[in-house]
Design a protein around this motif. Structure first.
Motif, PDB file in Angstrom:
ATOM      1  N   SER A  69       0.814  -1.220   0.000  1.00  0.00           N
ATOM      2  CA  SER A  69       0.000   0.000   0.000  1.00  0.00           C
ATOM      3  C   SER A  69       0.847   1.269   0.000  1.00  0.00           C
ATOM      4  O   SER A  69       0.416   2.295  -0.516  1.00  0.00           O
ATOM      5  CB  SER A  69      -0.934   0.004   1.215  1.00  0.00           C
ATOM      6  OG  SER A  69      -0.165   0.008   2.401  1.00  0.00           O
ATOM      7  N   ARG A  70       2.066   1.219   0.556  1.00  0.00           N
ATOM      8  CA  ARG A  70       2.820   2.449   0.755  1.00  0.00           C
ATOM      9  C   ARG A  70       4.026   2.599  -0.160  1.00  0.00           C
ATOM     10  O   ARG A  70       4.590   3.685  -0.255  1.00  0.00           O
ATOM     11  CB  ARG A  70       3.293   2.537   2.224  1.00  0.00           C
ATOM     12  CG  ARG A  70       2.173   2.620   3.239  1.00  0.00           C
ATOM     13  CD  ARG A  70       1.356   3.893   3.102  1.00  0.00           C
ATOM     14  NE  ARG A  70       2.149   5.067   3.451  1.00  0.00           N
ATOM     15  CZ  ARG A  70       2.163   6.193   2.725  1.00  0.00           C
ATOM     16  NH1 ARG A  70       1.441   6.274   1.630  1.00  0.00           N
ATOM     17  NH2 ARG A  70       2.886   7.215   3.110  1.00  0.00           N
ATOM     18  N   MET A  71       4.504   1.506  -0.769  1.00  0.00           N
ATOM     19  CA  MET A  71       5.787   1.585  -1.469  1.00  0.00           C
ATOM     20  C   MET A  71       5.720   1.083  -2.901  1.00  0.00           C
ATOM     21  O   MET A  71       4.957   0.182  -3.226  1.00  0.00           O
ATOM     22  CB  MET A  71       6.833   0.765  -0.712  1.00  0.00           C
ATOM     23  CG  MET A  71       7.086   1.333   0.672  1.00  0.00           C
ATOM     24  SD  MET A  71       8.168   0.280   1.600  1.00  0.00           S
ATOM     25  CE  MET A  71       8.036   1.073   3.208  1.00  0.00           C
ATOM     26  N   VAL A  90       1.626  -3.736 -15.545  1.00  0.00           N
ATOM     27  CA  VAL A  90       1.119  -2.694 -14.661  1.00  0.00           C
ATOM     28  C   VAL A  90      -0.188  -3.150 -14.007  1.00  0.00           C
ATOM     29  O   VAL A  90      -0.427  -2.932 -12.818  1.00  0.00           O
ATOM     30  CB  VAL A  90       0.928  -1.382 -15.446  1.00  0.00           C
ATOM     31  CG1 VAL A  90       0.358  -0.293 -14.543  1.00  0.00           C
ATOM     32  CG2 VAL A  90       2.251  -0.927 -16.053  1.00  0.00           C
ATOM     33  N   GLN A  91      -1.014  -3.839 -14.799  1.00  0.00           N
ATOM     34  CA  GLN A  91      -2.304  -4.311 -14.258  1.00  0.00           C
ATOM     35  C   GLN A  91      -2.114  -5.333 -13.142  1.00  0.00           C
ATOM     36  O   GLN A  91      -2.921  -5.414 -12.219  1.00  0.00           O
ATOM     37  CB  GLN A  91      -3.146  -4.907 -15.383  1.00  0.00           C
ATOM     38  CG  GLN A  91      -3.724  -3.832 -16.299  1.00  0.00           C
ATOM     39  CD  GLN A  91      -4.501  -4.409 -17.460  1.00  0.00           C
ATOM     40  OE1 GLN A  91      -4.167  -5.488 -17.957  1.00  0.00           O
ATOM     41  NE2 GLN A  91      -5.524  -3.697 -17.893  1.00  0.00           N
ATOM     42  N   LEU A  92      -1.023  -6.101 -13.249  1.00  0.00           N
ATOM     43  CA  LEU A  92      -0.738  -7.067 -12.181  1.00  0.00           C
ATOM     44  C   LEU A  92      -0.595  -6.337 -10.846  1.00  0.00           C
ATOM     45  O   LEU A  92      -1.164  -6.747  -9.827  1.00  0.00           O
ATOM     46  CB  LEU A  92       0.542  -7.830 -12.514  1.00  0.00           C
ATOM     47  CG  LEU A  92       0.973  -8.894 -11.509  1.00  0.00           C
ATOM     48  CD1 LEU A  92       0.092 -10.113 -11.638  1.00  0.00           C
ATOM     49  CD2 LEU A  92       2.416  -9.286 -11.732  1.00  0.00           C
ATOM     50  N   GLY A 101      -5.675  -3.971  -5.443  1.00  0.00           N
ATOM     51  CA  GLY A 101      -7.125  -3.837  -5.425  1.00  0.00           C
ATOM     52  C   GLY A 101      -7.626  -2.630  -6.202  1.00  0.00           C
ATOM     53  O   GLY A 101      -8.696  -2.109  -5.911  1.00  0.00           O
ATOM     54  N   ARG A 102      -6.850  -2.191  -7.191  1.00  0.00           N
ATOM     55  CA  ARG A 102      -7.271  -1.020  -7.972  1.00  0.00           C
ATOM     56  C   ARG A 102      -7.933  -1.451  -9.270  1.00  0.00           C
ATOM     57  O   ARG A 102      -7.828  -2.602  -9.696  1.00  0.00           O
ATOM     58  CB  ARG A 102      -6.027  -0.165  -8.308  1.00  0.00           C
ATOM     59  CG  ARG A 102      -5.242   0.271  -7.116  1.00  0.00           C
ATOM     60  CD  ARG A 102      -5.953   1.354  -6.369  1.00  0.00           C
ATOM     61  NE  ARG A 102      -5.980   2.597  -7.138  1.00  0.00           N
ATOM     62  CZ  ARG A 102      -5.657   3.788  -6.621  1.00  0.00           C
ATOM     63  NH1 ARG A 102      -5.304   3.904  -5.352  1.00  0.00           N
ATOM     64  NH2 ARG A 102      -5.714   4.868  -7.378  1.00  0.00           N
TER      65      ARG A 102
END
Ligand SMILES: Nc1ncnc2c1ncn2[C@@H]1O[C@H](COP(=O)(O)OP(=O)(O)OP(=O)(O)O)[C@@H](O)[C@H]1O
Ligand SMILES: [Mg+2]
Lengths: 222, 389
Positions: free
Chosen positions: A89-91, A110-112, A118-119
């Motif tokens: 989530s942060r890096m 990128v989709q991976l 969860g985007r």
């Protein structure tokens, strides 16, 4: 969160690899804080401990001494799965060897990351547009140049808008023009409110940073 | 494929599939391994079912509800004769609509061209309609009413030294020292013991076996409409202390269990099935493991990014599931071809579609089990490896 809390910081960080006669002291009493909006260059001779420090900042390696805080909170007691979620989530990570998935297209790479975070997968194309690869969405890594591959890696690191970007020699495999292009991209990301740490041997890359930290024999040199 | 979800496994499924398809020659090896295992396993199970089917074929094709036989017999083929007195006792029991003798006896057969075979004479009462040969492809069952006539199965024509019997040629043979004519041919009545059946009338069977007319191996009975088979069976047991009395299904189960398990014949087939499965599992495990090792750096990248364990499970299990589905479909296709080819042989391989479907569970378990080693490997790598060159 107040603006002046570092996004990631280490205090008294030390690292010893191995034990007994084989022990290597890679890091010793390092204090370092990386703030929002700044791009920091870590420089120093080979074997001085730059990668070790980057891995500690990225919560990929537990230091043998000292404390690591992300957004002001110590991470020492966190379970590996929680650390993983924190990294997710942060890096965002960028590697010298790109570390793309060769069997996936640029977009899918990128989709991976988007899927992991969860985007919405539709953001993938936007991210690639942002790094100037809008025309190469369906290319496989082997069809891309080194600079293009590293830009895919930057787009991937940007998935989910992480606050902290950590890059280990992202330009080492690139020619000067491509390398500087990638670093300028990283600098823009820092200016947009992220904390960016770049390990580099290249003085021109370091020259673009807001701050240069020199490591020597596992310590920060004055 | 750039869609949003792949087989409900998201990008994990896509990555697993692409990594498989990326190493095309290795994927072919994986599929070959699975197909090999599926075919071997399905063939053995199909052979088992075929054998099992053949142990009870005559019992199942007989319209009797109850079987009366000499005490202590354990299978259909080998029984001690019982007396005519028993036939009358059976007929006297209320609820028995009809009862008739049946002869089932091993006798020697002399091949026209020389050499002996052991056959099993099955002598039916052709008038009662309770039993008789079925599946005739040549000749006429009514011909069996003439003296010294028999029917055999086309499956055994060569083995019995009468190739082409029933194709218009008159074939005269010698059974247990008596001459007989082959007047009809059945098709597809297999014998578990490998001794061919020789179907004949009760009268001819007495001659061929040398039995006195007051003897038979069985009394088979049909109960009256509305009568309870179990109750009639129990009444028969009460008045026939020297006989065993079974309902048709009980007798079929007993003879099947005897041949398949007591003799070990079925067990050996099942052992081969399990061995096929093991060999397949080892091949699949090897190849999936090699694929995982090849992509270890990618798993390291995933770990470094912070991918949860579930994601890595999905990648590898997805590969196992994809391999299982493709391998199973191909394997069953090959098995069905082989089964089709076995229809003309003495040992049939039965691959009913529900079996093919339920064996998918076995294939899936094999592939998933084989992938566990790979999962372990992928889960234990240090995410820090991505920065260490
Ligand atoms: N896993 C390890 N086990 C033992 N020693 C290690 C390990 N990783 C690093 N070291 C040692 O720790 C020291 C610092 O290594 P590190 O990789 O951090 O250096 P670096 O500054 O990144 O060097 P370079 O510029 O060559 O990448 C070196 O002496 C190295 O040999
Ligand atoms: Mg390094």
């Amino acid at each position: 969160m107040p603006m002046d809390v570092p996004m990631v910081e280490v205090e008294g960080a030390g690292m010893v690899y191995g034990t007994g006669e084989a022990a290597v002291r890679a890091l010793d009493g390092v204090d370092l804080a990386v703030r929002r909006g700044e791009m920091l260059a870590l420089v120093g001779p080979s074997g001085s401990g730059k990668t070790t420090l980057l891995m500690i900042l990225g919560c990929l390696l537990r230091p043998s001494a000292g404390e690591v805080r992300v957004d002001g909170a110590p991470v020492a007691g966190l379970a590996p799965a929680v650390l993983g979620a924190l990294r997710l989530s942060r890096m965002g990570f960028i590697f010298q060897g790109y570390n793309l998935f060769p069997a996936l297209t640029a977009l899918e790479n990128v989709q991976l990351a988007l899927d992991l975070k969860g985007r919405d997968l539709d953001e993938g194309a936007d991210l690639l547009h942002r790094v100037g690869l809008g025309a190469r969405l369906n290319s496989y890594p082997r069809q891309l140049s080194g600079g293009e591959k590293q830009r895919v890696a930057v787009a991937r690191a940007l998935a989910g808008e992480p606050g902290i970007i950590l890059a280990d020699e992202p330009t080492a495999a690139l020619d000067t023009a491509n390398g500087l292009g990638v670093v300028e991209l990283l600098h823009e990301l820092a200016q947009a409110g992220r904390a960016v740490v770049v390990v580099t041997h290249d003085p021109r890359v370091a020259g673009l940073a807001d701050r240069i930290v020199r490591i020597q024999d596992g310590r920060i040199a004055a | 494929m750039t869609g949003k979800r792949h087989w409900g496994m998201g990008m994990a499924g896509l990555l697993g599939w692409r990594n498989l398809a990326h190493d095309r020659s290795r994927f072919v090896v994986t599929l070959t391994g699975i197909v090999f295992a599926v075919v071997l396993f399905t063939m053995q199970v199909g052979l088992f079912l075929g054998f099992q089917d053949s142990t009870t074929t005559i019992i199942r094709h007989t319209g009797a509800d109850l079987w009366v036989l000499g005490k202590g017999a354990r299978n259909f083929e080998i029984t001690l004769p019982i007396q005519e007195r028993e036939l009358y006792l059976v007929r006297s029991v209320p609820g028995v609509e009809r009862a008739e003798p049946l002869i089932v006896q091993f006798v020697p057969w002399k091949k026209p061209g020389g050499g002996d075979e052991s056959v099993i004479v099955v002598g039916f009462d052709l008038n009662s309609g309770l039993a008789g040969p079925w599946g005739l492809v040549a000749g006429d069952a009514a011909e069996l009413r003439r003296p010294a006539t028999v029917a055999i199965d086309t499956l055994f024509a060569d083995k019995l030294g009468v190739p082409g019997a029933g194709e218009g040629k008159e074939a005269t043979v010698e059974i247990n020292g008596h001459r007989a004519r082959i007047v009809a041919m059945t098709q597809g009545i297999r014998s578990f013991t490998t001794s061919p059946w020789v179907f004949t009338s009760l009268r001819t069977a007495f001659d061929l076996t040398g039995f006195n007319e007051d003897r038979s191996n069985y009394v088979i009975a049909k109960v009256a409409a509305g009568a309870d088979v179990t109750a009639v069976r129990d009444s028969l047991r009460a008045i026939l202390p020297r006989c065993d009395v079974y309902a048709s299904e009980e007798f079929a189960a007993m003879t099947r269990d005897y041949w398949m398990f007591t003799t070990g014949a079925g067990a050996s087939v099942l052992v081969s099935a399990v061995l096929g499965l093991l060999v397949g599992a080892v091949i699949v495990a090897q190849v999936l493991y090699a694929t995982t090792v090849d992509h270890l750096a990618e798993f390291g990248t995933l770990r470094a990014m912070g991918a949860p364990s579930a994601f890595i499970y999905k990648v590898i299990l997805g590969q196992a599931v994809i391999s299982a589905v493709l391998g199973h479909v191909l394997g069953i296709a090959v098995s069905l071809l082989v089964a089709k080819g076995s229809e003309a042989g003495a040992a049939v391989i039965l691959v009913p579609l529900p079996l093919a479907g339920s064996l998918f569970g076995v294939t899936l378990a094999m592939c998933v089990g084989a992938s566990l080693v790979s999962i372990r490997k992928a889960m234990t790598i240090d995410p820090a490896m991505v920065f260490q060159r």
